[in-house]
Motif scaffolding. Structure first.
Motif, PDB file in Angstrom:
ATOM      1  N   ASP A 276       0.835  -1.204   0.000  1.00 52.57           N
ATOM      2  CA  ASP A 276       0.000   0.000   0.000  1.00 52.57           C
ATOM      3  C   ASP A 276       0.872   1.257   0.000  1.00 52.57           C
ATOM      4  OD1 ASP A 276       0.822   0.573   2.634  1.00 52.57           O
ATOM      5  OD2 ASP A 276      -0.984  -0.251   3.534  1.00 52.57           O
ATOM      6  N   ALA A 277       0.234   2.381  -0.290  1.00 54.19           N
ATOM      7  CA  ALA A 277       0.966   3.645  -0.449  1.00 54.19           C
ATOM      8  C   ALA A 277       1.599   4.107   0.851  1.00 54.19           C
ATOM      9  CB  ALA A 277       0.017   4.723  -0.982  1.00 54.19           C
TER      10      ALA A 277
ATOM     11  N   ARG B 240       5.554   4.948   1.464  1.00 60.28           N
ATOM     12  CA  ARG B 240       6.020   6.282   1.864  1.00 60.28           C
ATOM     13  C   ARG B 240       6.950   6.194   3.074  1.00 60.28           C
ATOM     14  NH1 ARG B 240       0.702   7.947   0.599  1.00 60.28           N
ATOM     15  NH2 ARG B 240       0.072   7.708   2.785  1.00 60.28           N
ATOM     16  N   ARG B 241       6.568   5.392   4.074  1.00 63.47           N
ATOM     17  CA  ARG B 241       7.428   5.218   5.252  1.00 63.47           C
ATOM     18  C   ARG B 241       8.790   4.659   4.851  1.00 63.47           C
ATOM     19  NH1 ARG B 241       2.727   2.832   7.392  1.00 63.47           N
ATOM     20  NH2 ARG B 241       3.678   0.739   7.267  1.00 63.47           N
ATOM     21  N   ALA B 242       8.747   3.653   3.989  1.00 61.15           N
ATOM     22  CA  ALA B 242       9.988   2.991   3.585  1.00 61.15           C
ATOM     23  C   ALA B 242      10.892   3.932   2.795  1.00 61.15           C
ATOM     24  CB  ALA B 242       9.664   1.751   2.756  1.00 61.15           C
ATOM     25  N   LEU B 243      10.330   4.651   1.839  1.00 61.74           N
ATOM     26  CA  LEU B 243      11.140   5.528   0.983  1.00 61.74           C
ATOM     27  C   LEU B 243      11.699   6.716   1.763  1.00 61.74           C
ATOM     28  CD1 LEU B 243       8.962   5.364  -2.243  1.00 61.74           C
ATOM     29  CD2 LEU B 243      11.227   4.340  -1.901  1.00 61.74           C
TER      30      LEU B 243
ATOM     31  N   THR C 187       8.999  -9.723   2.973  1.00 57.29           N
ATOM     32  CA  THR C 187       7.907  -8.924   2.405  1.00 57.29           C
ATOM     33  C   THR C 187       8.147  -8.626   0.934  1.00 57.29           C
ATOM     34  OG1 THR C 187       7.356  -7.929   4.536  1.00 57.29           O
ATOM     35  CG2 THR C 187       6.676  -6.726   2.576  1.00 57.29           C
ATOM     36  N   LEU C 188       9.382  -8.281   0.578  1.00 57.97           N
ATOM     37  CA  LEU C 188       9.664  -8.010  -0.835  1.00 57.97           C
ATOM     38  C   LEU C 188       9.676  -9.291  -1.658  1.00 57.97           C
ATOM     39  CD1 LEU C 188      12.287  -5.117  -0.695  1.00 57.97           C
ATOM     40  CD2 LEU C 188       9.843  -5.018  -1.178  1.00 57.97           C
TER      41      LEU C 188
ATOM     42  N   ARG D  84       7.740  -0.695  -8.965  1.00 61.40           N
ATOM     43  CA  ARG D  84       7.921   0.743  -8.814  1.00 61.40           C
ATOM     44  C   ARG D  84       8.649   1.060  -7.499  1.00 61.40           C
ATOM     45  NH1 ARG D  84       3.169   1.922  -9.919  1.00 61.40           N
ATOM     46  NH2 ARG D  84       2.321   2.004  -7.796  1.00 61.40           N
ATOM     47  N   PHE D  85       8.283   0.349  -6.441  1.00 59.02           N
ATOM     48  CA  PHE D  85       8.938   0.578  -5.154  1.00 59.02           C
ATOM     49  C   PHE D  85      10.430   0.267  -5.234  1.00 59.02           C
ATOM     50  CE2 PHE D  85      10.591  -1.207  -1.189  1.00 59.02           C
ATOM     51  CZ  PHE D  85      10.494  -0.081  -0.381  1.00 59.02           C
ATOM     52  N   ARG D  86      10.780  -0.831  -5.868  1.00 54.31           N
ATOM     53  CA  ARG D  86      12.204  -1.190  -5.969  1.00 54.31           C
ATOM     54  C   ARG D  86      12.983  -0.147  -6.766  1.00 54.31           C
ATOM     55  NH1 ARG D  86      12.889  -7.160  -8.002  1.00 54.31           N
ATOM     56  NH2 ARG D  86      15.060  -6.490  -7.900  1.00 54.31           N
ATOM     57  N   GLU D  87      12.373   0.386  -7.818  1.00 53.70           N
ATOM     58  CA  GLU D  87      13.049   1.407  -8.606  1.00 53.70           C
ATOM     59  C   GLU D  87      13.194   2.701  -7.793  1.00 53.70           C
ATOM     60  OE1 GLU D  87      14.928   3.736 -11.350  1.00 53.70           O
ATOM     61  OE2 GLU D  87      14.784   1.549 -11.180  1.00 53.70           O
ATOM     62  N   GLN D  88      12.160   3.090  -7.061  1.00 58.30           N
ATOM     63  CA  GLN D  88      12.261   4.290  -6.222  1.00 58.30           C
ATOM     64  C   GLN D  88      13.270   4.090  -5.095  1.00 58.30           C
ATOM     65  OE1 GLN D  88       8.046   4.538  -5.304  1.00 58.30           O
ATOM     66  NE2 GLN D  88       7.800   6.344  -6.623  1.00 58.30           N
TER      67      GLN D  88
END
Length: 510
Positions: free
Chosen positions: A60-61, A65-68, A93-94, A104-108
């Motif tokens: 989820d978003a 956000r917390r992770a990034l 989790t990943l 998208r998360f991995r790229e960010q």
């Protein structure tokens, strides 16, 4: 195997390791000099990434956000470190995350850190945990066990010295079990019975393996076990290590509290309280089921294991090389042929490394390992042996390899002969497909020129690469004397064209 560049004796290397765990993110920076690794800096942040994974395995978003935000802070320390000197690994989790949100998360995350994210298997996670634990305790020649209870998985490893012998990764962690067994934070005797039963079910298939050799030492690591140790010490218990009796005492204290909000356990942080019940249920059942009398707490964990693994790569003790050699032995690979193919493949790689952007150690290693294992599937059957080899590599436990690295290797091996098209490249991660195709072309040519399976030197092709075009220059006289190879090259030109590569054969008159 490709040769590693000589490293000056006594040279200092700054190394960074990032552990993207299901509950917390950790960063460790170390200095390796004169054979010694010294930790210089540590950072830890509670992110609770696992709590953002829905039933469709989408992140989820809010959790992203917390992770990034956390990774942006880590990135300030890591961005200037050299590529190859930082490893960022994603765990349970990943491993479970799917779909575009995960990509998208991995790229960010890569952009925030300045380094790519490797998602590792549970077995690779277990291996790295054991490395970190065993290096943080006095060396022990007898059998020892390491246990790590994470947010989404639990790793149990038995080994001797610095070498893991048995490794298991269970699909149960302190976050997942706390959420499923203690809904709303309710701590009842019934909920604990159900939680412990769930742990026993996970343990049952692997329990017998670990009961064969009782360990001389049991070491626990990571958040749940350290938190349990802190609480027990504050309560005047576990002076010589954690016991089942100590853990049963904690279970009774939690049942008496009735809810996580009413927990009164000294030394337990607020961000750990909500997931502590699930962690303790796992720990008490692991110790009880495996007959473990006492557990000490180790300082080393997954992130330290990553650092020691990088040290191994710097000092020619790469676990991936050991894995490749073990697979060669297990599947009776013709090692002389593998060396011939690897030698030619790497010689051709040197000619196109700059123009095709294949000059990294990772490119040389991947091509060398694919050459070493390209005939792996012959031990299964000759028909479609390249596909058998690719399947084995995609699904095998391969210590030292990240998941994407393993997928790339499998893709190269499965595509090293016969027809080739763009769809076959879907086995490689999307951002790696152009790189994969170029390495595949070099591997295919090296195999083609070594069909005779002889050490007799043939013509060494001169290669020139520009974009999607590859030109091979060969002596016209040699081609005339080797009509079978010339016919193979004509057919290979068609195969590569179907995948989007144009190959030209130029006849040299001298």
């Amino acid at each position: 195997m490709s040769r590693r560049r000589a490293r000056p004796r006594g040279a200092t290397e700054i190394l960074g390791a990032v552990d993207l765990g299901s509950n917390s993110f950790h960063m460790v920076i170390g200095r390796f000099s004169h054979g010694q690794l010294v930790v210089m800096d540590r950072l830890r942040e509670s992110v609770r990434l696992a709590s953002g994974l829905d039933r469709h395995h989408h992140l989820d978003a809010a959790s992203q956000r917390r992770a990034l935000a956390c990774l942006a802070r880590f990135g300030e320390r890591l961005r200037n470190l050299r590529a190859g000197r930082v490893r960022v690994v994603g765990t349970s989790t990943l491993r479970q995350a799917r779909g575009r949100s995960a990509d998208r998360f991995r790229e960010q995350a890569r952009q925030a850190l300045g380094h790519p994210v490797e998602v590792i298997s549970g077995i690779e996670e277990a291996r790295l945990i054991y490395l970190g634990v065993s290096h943080s305790l006095p060396n022990l020649r007898a059998t020892q066990m390491a246990i790590d209870i994470g947010g989404g998985s639990t790793e149990i490893i038995q080994g001797r010295g610095f070498e893991p012998l048995r490794m298991e990764s269970l699909y149960i962690g302190c976050i997942s079990l706390s959420e499923s067994a203690f809904p709303g934070g309710k701590l009842s005797a019934r909920n604990f019975r159900q939680a412990r039963q769930a742990v026993r079910i996970e343990l049952e298939p692997v329990r017998a393996r670990f009961l064969q050799t009782p360990p001389a030492r049991v070491a626990g690591t990571a958040g749940t076990i350290r938190a349990a140790n802190d609480v027990l010490l504050a309560l005047g218990r576990a002076r010589k290590g954690i016991t089942v009796k100590d853990l049963e005492f904690l279970v009774e204290r939690m049942i008496a509290a009735g809810h996580v909000r009413r927990l009164d356990l000294p030394g337990l942080s607020a961000d750990r309280a909500a997931i502590f019940p699930g962690g303790i249920a796992i720990l008490v059942e692991v110790m009880r089921s495996l007959g473990l009398r006492r557990m000490v707490v180790a300082e080393g964990a997954l992130r330290e294991g990553i650092l020691y693994d990088m040290v191994g790569r710097l000092t020619n003790e790469d676990a991936r090389v050991r894995t490749v050699k073990a697979l060669q032995r297990r599947f009776r690979v013709d090692q002389a042929q593998a060396r011939r193919v690897a030698t030619l493949a790497l010689a051709m790689l040197r000619q196109v490394a700059e123009s095709w952007d294949l000059g990294r150690d990772a490119d040389r290693n991947l091509l060398a390992w694919a050459a070493a294992l390209h005939e792996l599937g012959l031990d299964i059957a000759h028909t479609h042996y390249h596909q058998h080899g690719g399947y084995l590599l995609q699904h095998a436990d391969m210590p030292g390899f990240a998941r994407d690295e393993q997928r790339l290797l499998a893709c190269l091996v499965s595509c090293h002969r016969r027809r080739l098209n763009r769809e076959q490249l879907h086995g490689a991660p999307p951002e790696q497909r152009r790189r994969a195709l170029r390495l595949i072309a070099l591997l295919r040519l090296a195999v083609l020129f070594n069909r005779g399976r002889t050490s007799k030197a043939g013509a060494a092709p001169e290669l020139v690469a520009r974009g999607s075009t590859l030109a091979l220059a060969l002596p016209a006289r040699w081609l005339a004397a080797n009509p079978l190879t010339e016919a193979d090259l004509t057919q290979e030109r068609r195969h590569l064209a179907a995948a989007g590569l144009v190959m030209k054969v130029v006849r040299r008159q001298r």
